[in-house]
Design a protein around this motif. Sequence first.
Motif, PDB file in Angstrom:
ATOM      1  N   ALA A 163       0.803  -1.219   0.000  1.00 57.48           N
ATOM      2  CA  ALA A 163       0.000   0.000   0.000  1.00 57.48           C
ATOM      3  C   ALA A 163       0.836   1.269   0.000  1.00 57.48           C
ATOM      4  O   ALA A 163       0.423   2.288  -0.553  1.00 57.48           O
ATOM      5  N   ASN A 164       2.013   1.213   0.625  1.00 57.85           N
ATOM      6  CA  ASN A 164       2.749   2.446   0.881  1.00 57.85           C
ATOM      7  C   ASN A 164       4.002   2.683   0.047  1.00 57.85           C
ATOM      8  O   ASN A 164       4.446   3.823  -0.066  1.00 57.85           O
ATOM      9  N   CYS A 165       4.569   1.648  -0.492  1.00 53.74           N
ATOM     10  CA  CYS A 165       5.849   1.844  -1.173  1.00 53.74           C
ATOM     11  C   CYS A 165       5.620   2.146  -2.640  1.00 53.74           C
ATOM     12  O   CYS A 165       5.564   1.237  -3.481  1.00 53.74           O
ATOM     13  N   ARG A 166       5.499   3.436  -2.923  1.00 50.27           N
ATOM     14  CA  ARG A 166       5.124   3.853  -4.270  1.00 50.27           C
ATOM     15  C   ARG A 166       6.171   3.521  -5.300  1.00 50.27           C
ATOM     16  O   ARG A 166       5.878   3.372  -6.474  1.00 50.27           O
ATOM     17  N   ASN A 167       7.410   3.474  -4.849  1.00 44.33           N
ATOM     18  CA  ASN A 167       8.493   3.245  -5.798  1.00 44.33           C
ATOM     19  C   ASN A 167       9.046   1.834  -5.752  1.00 44.33           C
ATOM     20  O   ASN A 167      10.134   1.578  -6.260  1.00 44.33           O
ATOM     21  N   LEU A 168       8.266   0.934  -5.162  1.00 41.09           N
ATOM     22  CA  LEU A 168       8.765  -0.431  -5.000  1.00 41.09           C
ATOM     23  C   LEU A 168       9.042  -1.067  -6.347  1.00 41.09           C
ATOM     24  O   LEU A 168       8.220  -1.018  -7.259  1.00 41.09           O
ATOM     25  N   LYS A 169      10.228  -1.671  -6.467  1.00 43.13           N
ATOM     26  CA  LYS A 169      10.545  -2.374  -7.698  1.00 43.13           C
ATOM     27  C   LYS A 169      10.581  -3.880  -7.481  1.00 43.13           C
ATOM     28  O   LYS A 169      10.246  -4.658  -8.366  1.00 43.13           O
ATOM     29  N   GLU A 170      11.037  -4.268  -6.285  1.00 46.36           N
ATOM     30  CA  GLU A 170      11.264  -5.685  -6.104  1.00 46.36           C
ATOM     31  C   GLU A 170      10.694  -6.157  -4.771  1.00 46.36           C
ATOM     32  O   GLU A 170      10.993  -5.571  -3.728  1.00 46.36           O
ATOM     33  N   LEU A 171       9.866  -7.184  -4.813  1.00 47.46           N
ATOM     34  CA  LEU A 171       9.367  -7.818  -3.604  1.00 47.46           C
ATOM     35  C   LEU A 171       9.571  -9.315  -3.759  1.00 47.46           C
ATOM     36  O   LEU A 171       8.896  -9.970  -4.560  1.00 47.46           O
ATOM     37  N   ASP A 172      10.535  -9.843  -3.007  1.00 46.96           N
ATOM     38  CA  ASP A 172      10.945 -11.227  -3.204  1.00 46.96           C
ATOM     39  C   ASP A 172      10.909 -11.943  -1.857  1.00 46.96           C
ATOM     40  O   ASP A 172      11.686 -11.625  -0.976  1.00 46.96           O
ATOM     41  N   TRP A 209      -3.757  -9.184   0.435  1.00 45.84           N
ATOM     42  CA  TRP A 209      -2.720  -8.157   0.519  1.00 45.84           C
ATOM     43  C   TRP A 209      -2.322  -7.642  -0.862  1.00 45.84           C
ATOM     44  O   TRP A 209      -1.992  -6.460  -1.018  1.00 45.84           O
ATOM     45  N   LEU A 210      -2.360  -8.503  -1.850  1.00 45.76           N
ATOM     46  CA  LEU A 210      -1.903  -8.089  -3.177  1.00 45.76           C
ATOM     47  C   LEU A 210      -2.763  -6.966  -3.736  1.00 45.76           C
ATOM     48  O   LEU A 210      -2.298  -6.128  -4.514  1.00 45.76           O
ATOM     49  N   SER A 211      -4.004  -6.972  -3.334  1.00 45.99           N
ATOM     50  CA  SER A 211      -4.903  -5.938  -3.832  1.00 45.99           C
ATOM     51  C   SER A 211      -4.606  -4.573  -3.237  1.00 45.99           C
ATOM     52  O   SER A 211      -5.218  -3.579  -3.637  1.00 45.99           O
ATOM     53  N   HIS A 212      -3.662  -4.515  -2.293  1.00 47.24           N
ATOM     54  CA  HIS A 212      -3.311  -3.223  -1.706  1.00 47.24           C
ATOM     55  C   HIS A 212      -2.376  -2.398  -2.580  1.00 47.24           C
ATOM     56  O   HIS A 212      -2.137  -1.228  -2.284  1.00 47.24           O
ATOM     57  N   PHE A 213      -1.830  -2.982  -3.625  1.00 46.15           N
ATOM     58  CA  PHE A 213      -1.074  -2.169  -4.567  1.00 46.15           C
ATOM     59  C   PHE A 213      -2.058  -1.222  -5.234  1.00 46.15           C
ATOM     60  O   PHE A 213      -3.011  -1.664  -5.867  1.00 46.15           O
ATOM     61  N   PRO A 214      -1.848   0.075  -5.116  1.00 39.49           N
ATOM     62  CA  PRO A 214      -2.833   0.991  -5.710  1.00 39.49           C
ATOM     63  C   PRO A 214      -2.817   0.908  -7.235  1.00 39.49           C
ATOM     64  O   PRO A 214      -1.839   0.463  -7.846  1.00 39.49           O
ATOM     65  N   ASP A 215      -3.920   1.339  -7.832  1.00 43.76           N
ATOM     66  CA  ASP A 215      -4.020   1.302  -9.287  1.00 43.76           C
ATOM     67  C   ASP A 215      -2.972   2.179  -9.946  1.00 43.76           C
ATOM     68  O   ASP A 215      -2.602   1.958 -11.099  1.00 43.76           O
ATOM     69  N   SER A 216      -2.491   3.150  -9.211  1.00 40.82           N
ATOM     70  CA  SER A 216      -1.501   4.066  -9.779  1.00 40.82           C
ATOM     71  C   SER A 216      -0.098   3.488  -9.724  1.00 40.82           C
ATOM     72  O   SER A 216       0.856   4.083 -10.208  1.00 40.82           O
ATOM     73  N   TYR A 217       0.024   2.322  -9.117  1.00 41.08           N
ATOM     74  CA  TYR A 217       1.354   1.740  -8.919  1.00 41.08           C
ATOM     75  C   TYR A 217       1.762   0.948 -10.153  1.00 41.08           C
ATOM     76  O   TYR A 217       1.080  -0.012 -10.532  1.00 41.08           O
ATOM     77  N   THR A 218       2.894   1.330 -10.769  1.00 43.77           N
ATOM     78  CA  THR A 218       3.299   0.680 -12.006  1.00 43.77           C
ATOM     79  C   THR A 218       4.771   0.331 -12.051  1.00 43.77           C
ATOM     80  O   THR A 218       5.298  -0.024 -13.119  1.00 43.77           O
ATOM     81  N   SER A 219       5.478   0.416 -10.918  1.00 46.02           N
ATOM     82  CA  SER A 219       6.931   0.275 -11.041  1.00 46.02           C
ATOM     83  C   SER A 219       7.477  -1.112 -10.744  1.00 46.02           C
ATOM     84  O   SER A 219       8.677  -1.302 -10.673  1.00 46.02           O
ATOM     85  N   ARG A 241      -0.254  -3.658 -15.754  1.00 43.44           N
ATOM     86  CA  ARG A 241       0.075  -2.230 -15.739  1.00 43.44           C
ATOM     87  C   ARG A 241       1.523  -1.951 -15.383  1.00 43.44           C
ATOM     88  O   ARG A 241       1.924  -0.787 -15.261  1.00 43.44           O
ATOM     89  N   CYS A 242       2.321  -2.997 -15.203  1.00 44.32           N
ATOM     90  CA  CYS A 242       3.736  -2.779 -14.869  1.00 44.32           C
ATOM     91  C   CYS A 242       4.613  -3.175 -16.047  1.00 44.32           C
ATOM     92  O   CYS A 242       4.987  -4.342 -16.185  1.00 44.32           O
ATOM     93  N   PRO A 243       4.954  -2.232 -16.885  1.00 42.75           N
ATOM     94  CA  PRO A 243       5.644  -2.565 -18.142  1.00 42.75           C
ATOM     95  C   PRO A 243       7.076  -3.045 -17.935  1.00 42.75           C
ATOM     96  O   PRO A 243       7.635  -3.690 -18.814  1.00 42.75           O
ATOM     97  N   ASN A 244       7.639  -2.767 -16.741  1.00 46.01           N
ATOM     98  CA  ASN A 244       9.025  -3.174 -16.512  1.00 46.01           C
ATOM     99  C   ASN A 244       9.153  -4.513 -15.813  1.00 46.01           C
ATOM    100  O   ASN A 244      10.252  -4.909 -15.427  1.00 46.01           O
ATOM    101  N   LEU A 245       8.029  -5.189 -15.660  1.00 44.97           N
ATOM    102  CA  LEU A 245       8.068  -6.461 -14.937  1.00 44.97           C
ATOM    103  C   LEU A 245       8.920  -7.453 -15.689  1.00 44.97           C
ATOM    104  O   LEU A 245       8.654  -7.766 -16.850  1.00 44.97           O
ATOM    105  N   ARG A 246       9.985  -7.969 -15.007  1.00 47.64           N
ATOM    106  CA  ARG A 246      10.782  -8.970 -15.684  1.00 47.64           C
ATOM    107  C   ARG A 246      10.837 -10.300 -14.931  1.00 47.64           C
ATOM    108  O   ARG A 246      11.160 -11.334 -15.501  1.00 47.64           O
ATOM    109  N   THR A 247      10.523 -10.263 -13.634  1.00 44.94           N
ATOM    110  CA  THR A 247      10.542 -11.508 -12.851  1.00 44.94           C
ATOM    111  C   THR A 247       9.210 -11.685 -12.156  1.00 44.94           C
ATOM    112  O   THR A 247       8.766 -10.796 -11.431  1.00 44.94           O
ATOM    113  N   LEU A 248       8.580 -12.832 -12.361  1.00 45.90           N
ATOM    114  CA  LEU A 248       7.306 -13.122 -11.720  1.00 45.90           C
ATOM    115  C   LEU A 248       7.299 -14.575 -11.277  1.00 45.90           C
ATOM    116  O   LEU A 248       7.282 -15.490 -12.111  1.00 45.90           O
TER     117      LEU A 248
END
Lengths: 323, 584
Positions: B152-161, B174-184, B208-215
């Motif tokens: 919910a809070n880390c607007r600039n989050l790139k990696e959550l592993d 919890w996953l739904s807490h990523f806001p719609d504006s979050y794209t990084s 909505r995350c165009p830089n996603l490389r690892t899932l």
Amino acid sequence: MSMRLEHDYIGLSSEVPPMESSDKKFSAGGLHLKATELRLGLPGSESPERENGNSQLNIGVHCNNSGSSSSSSSCCNNNNNKSFVLGAKRGFSVAIHGGSANWVFSGSPGSEPAFSPRAANAGKVITGSDSVPVSKDGLPQSPKPIAQEKKNQILGVNGHGVAAASKAQVVGWPPIRSFRKNTMASHTPKNDDDAEAKLGSGFLYIKVSMDGAPYLRKVDLKTHGSYTELSSALEKMFSCFTIGQCGSHGVPSRDGLSESRLIDLLHGSEYVLTYEDKDGDWMLVGDVPWKMFTDSCRRLRIMKSSEAIGLAPRAMEKCKSRN
Amino acid sequence: MLRMASSFPEEVLEHVFSFIYDDKDRNAISMVCKSWYEIERWCRRRIFVGNCYAVSPPMVIRRFPEVRSVELKGKPHFADFNLVPEGWGGYVYPWIAAMATAYPWLEEIRLKRMVVTDEALELIAKSFKNFKVLVLSSCEGFSTDGLAAIAANCRNLKELDLRESEVDDLSGHWLSHFPDSYTSLVSLNISCLGSEVSFSALERLVGRCPNLRTLRLNRAVPLDRLANILCRAPQLVELGTGTYSAELQPDVFSSLAGAFSGCKELRSLSGFWDAVPGYLPAIYPICPSLTSLNLSYATIQSTDLTKLVSQCQSLQRLWVLDYIEDIGLEALAAFCKDLRELRVFPSEPFAQEPNVSLTEQGLVSVSEGCPKLHSVLYFCRQMTNDALATIARNRPNMTRFRLCIIEPRAPDYITLQPLDDGFGAIVEHCKDLQRLSMAGLLTDRVFEHIGNHAKKLEMLSVAFAGDSDLGLHHVLSGCENLRKLEIRDCPFGDKALLVNAAKLETMRSLWMSSCSVSFGACKLLGQKIPRLNVEVMDERGPPGSRPESCPVEKLYIYRTVAGPRFDMPGFVWTMDEDSALRLS
């Protein structure tokens, strides 16, 4: 080697056997120990004898007189009233003995306190100087080590039906991470449609808390096949939570003994083993068949029996309604 | 010093230092002179603390005021195998609390084997405005609520592993807490989670995350949803599937195959829980470009595995179950000439009898056929000195060699001799060996070989081996680069430790459990060497309640500049000057 006579916190003396010996069973220094021994036991049965005495905490879990894995829902009558304070059909008392903290609570008659000569040896591989393989510890009843993976348990649950390995296994061997063990153990057979089993295939480690203990432990339910095994595992785990032993380090244990704890002890208050099931209800352990228990158990709690009053009737009702 | 200062202004030096990333190099720079020490400490951006108790948060913060990235490791390695009881320690909260005020611009936190609470996660979420990377490897103590706070809070989050962490899985919400504006988002690994996340939320997030490389998905994501996810992220480089099992249906298969073909950048695959062979061909089109394949949860048999790996000519890393058998490993050796790392895990580790035909021969084949192979983890049930010697001669470039024979103390199954000479050959030929785990029947002789030859060895794991203190002495006195030593169930006692006490300060840590080190020796070590923490773990009660000659259950010794720690549970005692007096 000569024995050291140690006095525990409340002045009961007992013999503490030397570390090297492993076979002898030591009886209490005096009858008063037996009388005050608190055991965690279901009605009509005693904790399995523990000659090697690997545990300092005695928790016996049986559902009926036969003493091993519980059958059906028959909540058998308690013919061993001494152990139970509740008026409930079953309860668990905790015996804590061995080492330097030999205080014990009221116990079930006939069960002998078993002091642990060498707790470290029990069930684990004996150190190399002995050069004794794990399974041969020369005891009539080899103690079940904590958190042992037993192939028969894991595969039994999965329905693979391969012949069980009877050899006692070693803690942390083979060196495989819990995550992997849990994942592999919960591989469901291909034709199993139980969606919940697939989804909830996460961890088999259940948290166990004990009232008054400073932190949680974890036990892997899948590695035990019966309430008996679970009880020995829990005994081992919580044996160090004796009066004042845990707490601020550097402070000798005796100083940590609080008055209220002592009163509890002296009045023979007991503990009961309870679990939170899938529905979020707290139930007494031992009412349902083992398999049903492992499927529904989410959390374990060793709580003071005074708090557990009222649990038993619900447990029995639920138990009945399940069948 | 004056000359230095006048010849290069600070800014220039700082600029030069900014190209130096390696910790060892940075440490070397800081020792040149005082002014370089000062300049360097102000511009160090990344710190790695291999043992969180070796130093304290205030000490780190005092020296390095402008850190952006922190990596911490907590519990000893043997905690992975349940040898470290719950409550031992490794709490990250004190670190987060200290850094919350000291490093407001912190961007990256990487933790391994630490206890992370929801409180800690919430503190991270609200303290670091530019927070980008959170890696929790084998951690525990937190729930999905903590993850919700991060999301919910880390607007600039790139990696959550969350690799292999133990999460109190309350729900997938919890996953739904990523806001719609979050794209990084760049990297997401939730493979350890049990519960189901909302698939639509997941798909939207991925879309909505165009830089996603690892899932890396979790098991709860069914196979029939995978195609949709892949179609939204054709740029993926690393994918972990969810459950790879479904009824064979042509339309599901074809959309899956199509989705995979669309992922032209895909290089790494994992997941494959409950894999059914019928769906494997869906990945055939991308096999030739795969460099990393983790099939270690896939219970597919040798034939299908062989067919699969034979198509992965670019494979560099393979993790697989022993279902692959010798025959599959021969195919691997024949087709995957770029292989660097192989891990073979046991499918039935507790079975008495072998359930698959995987022997020492499989490993020998791979060592012959794959010239770049340098990292091995191999579980098997039999081994010979000859096989080990062959492997050693084939692969002198080996750097990590971990062998586990399921049965402790198993001898060479043909000659019935100890495996001393086999491992001796390994250390003799593989001069760059950094990590070694041994198995089988081993006497003091193997330790003599190790002490004589394993000069680059940094980490050694020993179980059920040796005859006497001489074995331990060989290792401690001979292995110059030894940093981590972990020993269980060996007849090593006081002598070797006390004689080599000084060595312990040059190492990160020493673990010994179920050995023969006495309480008296522990006290002595604790007293003699001030910058070592000697921790005795014993669940039988205070070590002082038993004779001094009595061996302790577990011993963990590590060097530290922070003194004894104060967050120990009741079954851990520190041996230092003060407590040694108190306990005796």
